[in-house]
Design an enzyme around this catalytic site. Structure first.
Site, PDB file in Angstrom:
ATOM      1  N   THR A  75      30.375-103.041 -89.005  1.00  0.00           N
ATOM      2  CA  THR A  75      29.952-104.441 -88.890  1.00  0.00           C
ATOM      3  C   THR A  75      30.268-105.209 -90.166  1.00  0.00           C
ATOM      4  O   THR A  75      30.722-106.365 -90.122  1.00  0.00           O
ATOM      5  CB  THR A  75      28.452-104.538 -88.572  1.00  0.00           C
ATOM      6  OG1 THR A  75      28.183-103.835 -87.358  1.00  0.00           O
ATOM      7  CG2 THR A  75      28.029-105.995 -88.400  1.00  0.00           C
ATOM      8  N   GLU A  92      30.329-106.886 -81.038  1.00  0.00           N
ATOM      9  CA  GLU A  92      30.759-105.749 -80.222  1.00  0.00           C
ATOM     10  C   GLU A  92      30.777-106.145 -78.753  1.00  0.00           C
ATOM     11  O   GLU A  92      29.861-106.816 -78.273  1.00  0.00           O
ATOM     12  CB  GLU A  92      29.810-104.565 -80.416  1.00  0.00           C
ATOM     13  CG  GLU A  92      29.843-103.958 -81.803  1.00  0.00           C
ATOM     14  CD  GLU A  92      28.878-102.798 -81.949  1.00  0.00           C
ATOM     15  OE1 GLU A  92      28.438-102.247 -80.910  1.00  0.00           O
ATOM     16  OE2 GLU A  92      28.561-102.437 -83.093  1.00  0.00           O
ATOM     17  N   SER A 278      22.876-103.948 -87.066  1.00  0.00           N
ATOM     18  CA  SER A 278      23.353-104.223 -88.423  1.00  0.00           C
ATOM     19  C   SER A 278      23.267-105.692 -88.809  1.00  0.00           C
ATOM     20  O   SER A 278      23.545-106.037 -89.954  1.00  0.00           O
ATOM     21  CB  SER A 278      24.805-103.752 -88.557  1.00  0.00           C
ATOM     22  OG  SER A 278      24.914-102.364 -88.334  1.00  0.00           O
ATOM     23  N   THR A 279      22.880-106.541 -87.882  1.00  0.00           N
ATOM     24  CA  THR A 279      22.917-107.979 -88.138  1.00  0.00           C
ATOM     25  C   THR A 279      22.095-108.377 -89.360  1.00  0.00           C
ATOM     26  O   THR A 279      22.539-109.163 -90.203  1.00  0.00           O
ATOM     27  CB  THR A 279      22.429-108.753 -86.899  1.00  0.00           C
ATOM     28  OG1 THR A 279      23.398-108.597 -85.846  1.00  0.00           O
ATOM     29  CG2 THR A 279      22.269-110.234 -87.195  1.00  0.00           C
TER      30      THR A 279
END
Length: 352
Positions: A75, A92, A278-279
């Site tokens: 990411t 994604e 993962s943001t």
């Protein structure tokens, strides 16, 4: 009487014409153009939607695929590339690796291949269909850009197949110390089918196997097609690593790749998913906070057997007995390919 009727008819025609003109010039708006349509306008100078997408977007278009084991920096890599003014990766898709898995299953089954061949569904037909599906998803799920990119971590399990149907594609394989990867996966409860999140031993064993599959295909593809990038080197030396990567991708240097956090949510910048794990981490600038969080969390019996449990650690250059290794020692995790000229060449990048 006839003149009166003619005048009345003419008046009606004029009134209707004026009404239609007024409606056409006021609040009636055309539906927004699709990402697909806008990509065609951007890259082809036209938007003839009667043509198929593959006619606009040939198989030799230089797509970029980012992959690797989840929690390995995929990411981070995609948001850094998303910050480049000529690249769009986006979130994604999730459907791309699933379709690639289905395609691989059909190929592995001898009985299924015979049935498909008898039905006229040859490899060429399937490849054409898979290529069209992938293009539709990659083009359609985000803003248009001169270079399109896909980030689905496990898609690179099919790297060899992807390079077959997209011969001009480039692949970026993210690598990270498996102990850090597995600890991140377990501590953040990132579920992956077949992985027991209660067992470091199980997860490290399966991490090693999955990474070997992707890494071996990357090596087989060659340094002109696939570039491994170590997460540790990316966060320790972001400019040096991104200069080498952009040269590999034949893109000009853009300093925005070092400041992706400034472009989050902006038009033409970085789009983030609300559901990807993962943001929250990539909203921050590039940092080294996560390098050694795994130290002190892996059971002693697993540490003792680490070299046997995860042989890919040593193959990738990580010392399985160091807790942690000295990630600042560049020679410890040298790229498996020869990039001795990368720094010199990165001063003269290809035009985008």
């Amino acid at each position: 009487m006839r003149n009166t009727r003619s005048s009345l008819l003419l008046g009606c025609v004029l009134l209707c014409s004026a009404s239609l003109l007024y409606l056409g010039m006021s609040g009636v708006e055309c539906p927004p153009k699709s990402h697909r349509y806008r990509w065609m306008e951007l890259t082809m100078g036209s938007a003839n939607q009667s043509l198929s997408l593959t006619e606009h977007f040939p198989e030799d278009t230089p797509l970029i695929f980012i992959g690797g084991f989840p929690r390995s920096g995929t990411t981070l890599m995609r948001v850094m590339l998303d910050a480049h003014n000529a690249v769009r990766c986006g979130e994604e898709t999730r459907v791309i690796p699933r379709l690639l898995t289905m395609r691989a299953t059909w190929s592995r089954s001898v009985k299924e291949r015979i049935r498909l061949d008898e039905a006229g569904v040859t490899d060429e037909v399937l490849d054409s269909a898979v290529r069209a599906f992938l293009l539709e998803v990659i083009v359609g799920h985000g803003e248009p850009a001169p270079r399109l990119c896909n980030k689905d971590p496990f898609a690179l399990k099919s790297l060899s197949y992807l390079s077959h149907i997209f011969p001009k594609a480039k692949f970026v394989l993210m690598l990270r110390d498996g102990r850090a990867t597995v600890h991140s996966m377990i501590s953040r409860k990132v579920t992956i089918s077949g992985f027991d999140l209660t067992s470091y031993r199980d997860c490290l064993t399966k991490w090693s196997s999955a990474v070997e599959t992707m890494f071996s295909q990357c090596q087989a593809a060659g340094e002109a097609i696939c570039r491994p990038v170590h997460y540790e080197q990316l966060v320790l030396h972001p400019e040096a690593e991104m200069r080498k990567l952009l040269h590999f991708l034949e893109l000009q240097w853009d300093p925005s790749v070092l400041h992706h956090e400034e472009l989050i949510g902006k038009a033409g910048g970085v789009s983030l998913s609300k559901v990807e794990r993962s943001t929250d981490q990539v909203m921050k600038p590039v940092n080294t906070d996560a390098l050694s969080k795994w130290v002190g969390n892996i059971p002693s019996d697993v540490l003792k057997d680490m070299a046997k449990i995860a042989p890919m650690l040593a193959r990738l250059g990580y010392d399985p007995n160091a807790n942690p290794p000295d990630y600042t020692r560049v020679e410890l995790i040298e790229s498996p390919f020869n990039y001795s000229q990368s720094l010199r060449e990165s001063d003269n990048p290809h035009p985008s």
